[in-house]
Design an enzyme around this catalytic site. Structure first.
Site, PDB file in Angstrom:
ATOM      1  N   GLY A 171       0.812  -1.213   0.000  1.00 10.58           N
ATOM      2  CA  GLY A 171       0.000   0.000   0.000  1.00 10.58           C
ATOM      3  C   GLY A 171       0.844   1.260   0.000  1.00 10.58           C
ATOM      4  O   GLY A 171       2.072   1.212   0.148  1.00 10.58           O
ATOM      5  N   ASP A 172       0.175   2.382  -0.245  1.00  7.57           N
ATOM      6  CA  ASP A 172       0.809   3.701  -0.233  1.00  7.57           C
ATOM      7  C   ASP A 172       1.943   3.815  -1.260  1.00  7.57           C
ATOM      8  O   ASP A 172       2.941   4.507  -1.040  1.00  7.57           O
ATOM      9  CB  ASP A 172       1.332   4.040   1.176  1.00  7.57           C
ATOM     10  N   LYS A 187      -0.724   5.195  -5.688  1.00 12.08           N
ATOM     11  CA  LYS A 187      -1.805   4.855  -6.623  1.00 12.08           C
ATOM     12  C   LYS A 187      -2.631   6.088  -6.963  1.00 12.08           C
ATOM     13  O   LYS A 187      -3.060   6.266  -8.100  1.00 12.08           O
ATOM     14  CB  LYS A 187      -2.720   3.777  -6.002  1.00 12.08           C
ATOM     15  N   GLY A 192      -5.947   5.624   1.905  1.00 13.58           N
ATOM     16  CA  GLY A 192      -5.612   7.035   2.000  1.00 13.58           C
ATOM     17  C   GLY A 192      -4.755   7.397   0.814  1.00 13.58           C
ATOM     18  O   GLY A 192      -3.647   6.884   0.660  1.00 13.58           O
ATOM     19  N   HIS A 193      -5.305   8.211  -0.072  1.00 16.23           N
ATOM     20  CA  HIS A 193      -4.564   8.600  -1.276  1.00 16.23           C
ATOM     21  C   HIS A 193      -4.324  10.103  -1.233  1.00 16.23           C
ATOM     22  O   HIS A 193      -5.271  10.874  -1.110  1.00 16.23           O
ATOM     23  CB  HIS A 193      -5.369   8.286  -2.534  1.00 16.23           C
ATOM     24  N   GLN A 197      -5.583  -0.370  -1.066  1.00 14.09           N
ATOM     25  CA  GLN A 197      -4.617  -1.318  -0.495  1.00 14.09           C
ATOM     26  C   GLN A 197      -3.681  -1.862  -1.579  1.00 14.09           C
ATOM     27  O   GLN A 197      -3.400  -1.167  -2.529  1.00 14.09           O
ATOM     28  CB  GLN A 197      -5.320  -2.441   0.293  1.00 14.09           C
TER      29      GLN A 197
HETATM   30  P1  GDP Z   1      -1.642   5.475  -2.340  1.00 19.60           P
HETATM   31  O1  GDP Z   1      -2.357   5.029  -1.106  1.00 19.60           O
HETATM   32  O2  GDP Z   1      -1.042   4.354  -3.107  1.00 19.60           O
HETATM   33  O3  GDP Z   1      -2.496   6.365  -3.207  1.00 19.60           O
HETATM   34  O4  GDP Z   1      -0.407   6.363  -1.854  1.00 19.60           O
HETATM   35  P2  GDP Z   1      -0.396   7.502  -0.715  1.00 19.60           P
HETATM   36  O5  GDP Z   1      -1.061   8.718  -1.258  1.00 19.60           O
HETATM   37  O6  GDP Z   1      -0.900   6.947   0.585  1.00 19.60           O
HETATM   38  O7  GDP Z   1       1.146   7.708  -0.505  1.00 19.60           O
HETATM   39  C1  GDP Z   1       1.985   8.143  -1.533  1.00 19.60           C
HETATM   40  C2  GDP Z   1       2.600   9.514  -1.157  1.00 19.60           C
HETATM   41  O8  GDP Z   1       3.712   9.763  -1.983  1.00 19.60           O
HETATM   42  C3  GDP Z   1       1.666  10.689  -1.352  1.00 19.60           C
HETATM   43  O9  GDP Z   1       1.930  11.640  -0.363  1.00 19.60           O
HETATM   44  C4  GDP Z   1       2.034  11.221  -2.739  1.00 19.60           C
HETATM   45  O10 GDP Z   1       1.793  12.618  -2.882  1.00 19.60           O
HETATM   46  C5  GDP Z   1       3.516  10.944  -2.761  1.00 19.60           C
HETATM   47  N1  GDP Z   1       4.082  10.626  -4.084  1.00 19.60           N
HETATM   48  C6  GDP Z   1       3.515   9.910  -5.104  1.00 19.60           C
HETATM   49  N2  GDP Z   1       4.396   9.743  -6.109  1.00 19.60           N
HETATM   50  C7  GDP Z   1       5.552  10.357  -5.712  1.00 19.60           C
HETATM   51  C8  GDP Z   1       6.855  10.493  -6.300  1.00 19.60           C
HETATM   52  O11 GDP Z   1       7.141  10.013  -7.398  1.00 19.60           O
HETATM   53  N3  GDP Z   1       7.799  11.176  -5.548  1.00 19.60           N
HETATM   54  C9  GDP Z   1       7.517  11.706  -4.320  1.00 19.60           C
HETATM   55  N4  GDP Z   1       8.509  12.345  -3.668  1.00 19.60           N
HETATM   56  N5  GDP Z   1       6.304  11.593  -3.748  1.00 19.60           N
HETATM   57  C10 GDP Z   1       5.347  10.926  -4.427  1.00 19.60           C
HETATM   58  P1  IMO Z   2      -3.923   2.526   0.552  1.00 23.48           P
HETATM   59  O1  IMO Z   2      -5.080   2.347  -0.388  1.00 23.48           O
HETATM   60  C1  IMO Z   2      -1.449   0.809   3.737  1.00 23.48           C
HETATM   61  C2  IMO Z   2      -3.414  -2.062   6.421  1.00 23.48           C
HETATM   62  C3  IMO Z   2      -3.605  -1.650   7.869  1.00 23.48           C
HETATM   63  C4  IMO Z   2      -3.499  -3.000   8.557  1.00 23.48           C
HETATM   64  C5  IMO Z   2      -4.205  -3.922   7.556  1.00 23.48           C
HETATM   65  C6  IMO Z   2      -5.658  -4.226   7.896  1.00 23.48           C
HETATM   66  O2  IMO Z   2      -3.743   3.920   1.052  1.00 23.48           O
HETATM   67  O3  IMO Z   2      -2.676   1.931  -0.010  1.00 23.48           O
HETATM   68  P2  IMO Z   2      -7.894  -2.782   7.754  1.00 23.48           P
HETATM   69  O4  IMO Z   2      -8.282  -1.515   8.459  1.00 23.48           O
HETATM   70  O5  IMO Z   2      -7.926  -2.697   6.269  1.00 23.48           O
HETATM   71  O6  IMO Z   2      -8.636  -3.978   8.285  1.00 23.48           O
HETATM   72  O7  IMO Z   2      -6.342  -3.016   8.186  1.00 23.48           O
HETATM   73  O8  IMO Z   2      -4.143  -3.282   6.297  1.00 23.48           O
HETATM   74  N1  IMO Z   2      -3.977  -1.116   5.432  1.00 23.48           N
HETATM   75  C7  IMO Z   2      -3.224  -0.295   4.672  1.00 23.48           C
HETATM   76  N2  IMO Z   2      -1.891  -0.069   4.658  1.00 23.48           N
HETATM   77  N3  IMO Z   2      -2.233   1.441   2.835  1.00 23.48           N
HETATM   78  C8  IMO Z   2      -3.568   1.204   2.818  1.00 23.48           C
HETATM   79  O9  IMO Z   2      -4.391   1.684   1.866  1.00 23.48           O
HETATM   80  C9  IMO Z   2      -4.130   0.331   3.786  1.00 23.48           C
HETATM   81  N4  IMO Z   2      -5.387  -0.099   4.057  1.00 23.48           N
HETATM   82  C10 IMO Z   2      -5.263  -0.994   5.047  1.00 23.48           C
HETATM   83  O10 IMO Z   2      -2.590  -0.771   8.287  1.00 23.48           O
HETATM   84  O11 IMO Z   2      -2.157  -3.408   8.629  1.00 23.48           O
HETATM   85 MG    MG Z   3      -2.330   5.353   0.953  1.00 22.80          MG
END
Ligand code: GDP
Ligand code: IMO
Ligand code: MG
Length: 430
Positions: free
Chosen positions: A12-13, A16, A40-41, A223
């Site tokens: 995750g994170d 996306k 969380g995006h 996720q």
């Molecule tokens: P998601 O859950 O997959 O949508 O990712 P998140 O938004 O939780 O986490 C990704 C973080 O990295 C966010 O704060 C984005 O703004 C940031 N981000 C995405 N792509 C890049 C990149 O290429 N470089 C940097 N420095 N930050 C990025």
């Molecule tokens: P995005 O879409 C990172 C993790 C939680 C926990 C496990 C189960 O932003 O990538 P839940 O509340 O879903 O039952 O928790 O999954 N988890 C994530 N970790 N990014 C996420 O979403 C997540 N959504 C759930 O931290 O370990």
């Molecule tokens: Mg996220």
């Protein structure tokens, strides 16, 4: 008729949200098909920063129809809050569609999620506490509440009563909490029902008709692969299918209609919550990645666990999702390191594993086997073509591509939409 699925390749994170936003203008529909407000995006557009949880990131692309499909679990209060917050910032959300078959997160499941975790103590999963697990459990147990139930009050009451009959036993007798009243649940659910009624529809029909018309539909996973309930590091997973197959069951669009699968792979690895993580760094390198990458959760604010890239995981993600295009995100975060290790295999008590071990305890004991690549010091956040990247950064990307066996189509060099190097068109138009 392109149908494209976008998935996270790690825990995750990966970025996306940014990748979805990048595709936004070429896409007619963006569909969230799994999970709920555990996601969380963060999407950065110019000076504006948006944090989305329940709404698909495509909601920020003008002209694109955002869809919450049947595979999602919906917290109605959060949905309304997110809509209102975006409207206040001038975002048009009028096209949003919500599946009549999506499940609703009732308030007692948020309570149960948290008390269950507390009860597990050191064996906890580290969930986001949003009621996701208990709501998917209700769905599978056939005692869930669906969006369509909100519009038949007597059916809704029957379902809430049936569910609370056992939930209250659990809450009172096992977890020592107060019982939840049927009326308070009804009040919360009905408070929001009218507001979302105009959005509620047969989204599966709508999406199939859009594909028939030749429109482009992007399925955006919440996720990621290793959090998938079937293919992830069970039991340290979420409760839905976050891999590409989930896009079909979670939306009612058949696998025969899917053309491409885009995998999002961060140039290093992070994880939130508990569970195994072979390349985790508990030293100053882990702190370097956390600081440079701002690795703190968008949903819970928890510091993310950080480690080097792991291509055993990348290959696994490629295989279970059928990834056609890989997006390498956050390459800029690695700038300034003398050397960048990449995990190419695991050592499990003396045995080498080139692929993900199927046995959970083997994965818990996996020690990374690293290949060390030379680092770079030049600032790459302004690079817009592959050739502008320093030679060592180019070599790092090419090596990941080679080891994962899938082409890299985009490289992220910063959080902003234009901080991207496009090598191939992700919609398959080249
Ligand atoms: P998601 O859950 O997959 O949508 O990712 P998140 O938004 O939780 O986490 C990704 C973080 O990295 C966010 O704060 C984005 O703004 C940031 N981000 C995405 N792509 C890049 C990149 O290429 N470089 C940097 N420095 N930050 C990025
Ligand atoms: P995005 O879409 C990172 C993790 C939680 C926990 C496990 C189960 O932003 O990538 P839940 O509340 O879903 O039952 O928790 O999954 N988890 C994530 N970790 N990014 C996420 O979403 C997540 N959504 C759930 O931290 O370990
Ligand atoms: Mg996220």
């Amino acid at each position: 008729m392109p149908a494209i699925v976008l998935v996270g390749a790690q825990w995750g994170d990966e970025g996306k949200g940014k990748a979805t936003d990048l595709l936004g203008s070429g896409v007619d529909y963006v569909v969230k098909f799994n999970g709920g407000n555990n996601a969380g995006h963060t999407v950065v557009i110019g000076s504006e920063k948006y944090a989305l949880h329940l709404l698909p990131s495509g909601i920020l692309s003008p002209g694109c129809t955002p869809v919450i499909a049947n595979g999602v679990v919906v917290d109605l209060g959060v949905l309304i809050e997110e809509i209102d917050a975006l409207v206040a910032r001038g975002v048009d959300v009028s096209k949003l569609l919500v599946s009549a078959n999506a499940h609703v997160i009732p308030p007692y499941n948020r309570v149960l999620d948290r008390v269950t975790e507390r009860f597990l103590g050191s064996r906890k999963i580290g969930t986001t506490g949003r009621g996701i697990g208990p709501t998917y459990a209700d769905k599978m147990n056939r005692v869930g509440i669906r969006v369509q139930d909100l519009y038949d009050e007597s059916i809704l009451r029957q379902k809430v009563e049936a569910s609370l009959a056992t939930k209250n036993q659990l809450l009172v007798k096992i977890y020592n909490r107060r019982a939840v009243e049927v009326d308070e649940v009804m009040e919360e659910l009905l408070r929001h029902a009218e507001r979302i009624r105009p959005m509620v529809t047969d989204t599966a029909l709508e999406l199939n008709e859009a594909l028939d018309r030749g429109e482009t539909v992007l399925f955006e996973a919440g996720q990621a692969t290793l959090l998938d309930v079937d293919h992830g590091t069970y039991p340290f997973v979420t409760s839905s299918n976050a891999t590409s197959g989930g896009a079909c069951t979670g939306s009612g669009v058949a696998p025969t209609r899917v053309d491409r699968v885009i995998g999002i792979f961060k140039a290093y690895t992070t994880r939130v919550g508990e569970g195994p993580f072979p390349t985790e760094l508990l030293d100053e390198h882990g702190q370097f990645l956390r600081d440079a990458g701002h690795e703190y959760g968008t949903t819970t604010g928890r510091p993310r666990r950080c480690g080097w890239a792991d291509v055993v995981i990348g290959r696994y993600a490629q295989r279970v999702n059928g990834i056609t295009d890989m997006v390498i995100t956050k390459l800029d975060v690695l700038t300034g390191l003398d050397a960048v290790p990449v995990c190419v295999a695991y050592d499990v008590q003396g045995t080498r594993f080139d692929e993900m071990p199927v046995n959970q305890s083997d994965f818990h004991h996996a020690r990374p086997v690293y290949e060390e690549l030379p680092g770079w010091t030049e600032d790459i956040t302004g690079c817009r073509s592959f050739e502008e990247l320093p030679a060592n950064a180019q070599a790092y990307v090419r090596r990941l591509e080679e080891l994962m066996g899938t082409r890299v189509s985009v490289i992220g060099v910063g959080p902003e939409r234009d901080q991207s190097i496009i090598l191939h068109d992700m919609l398959g138009r080249d």
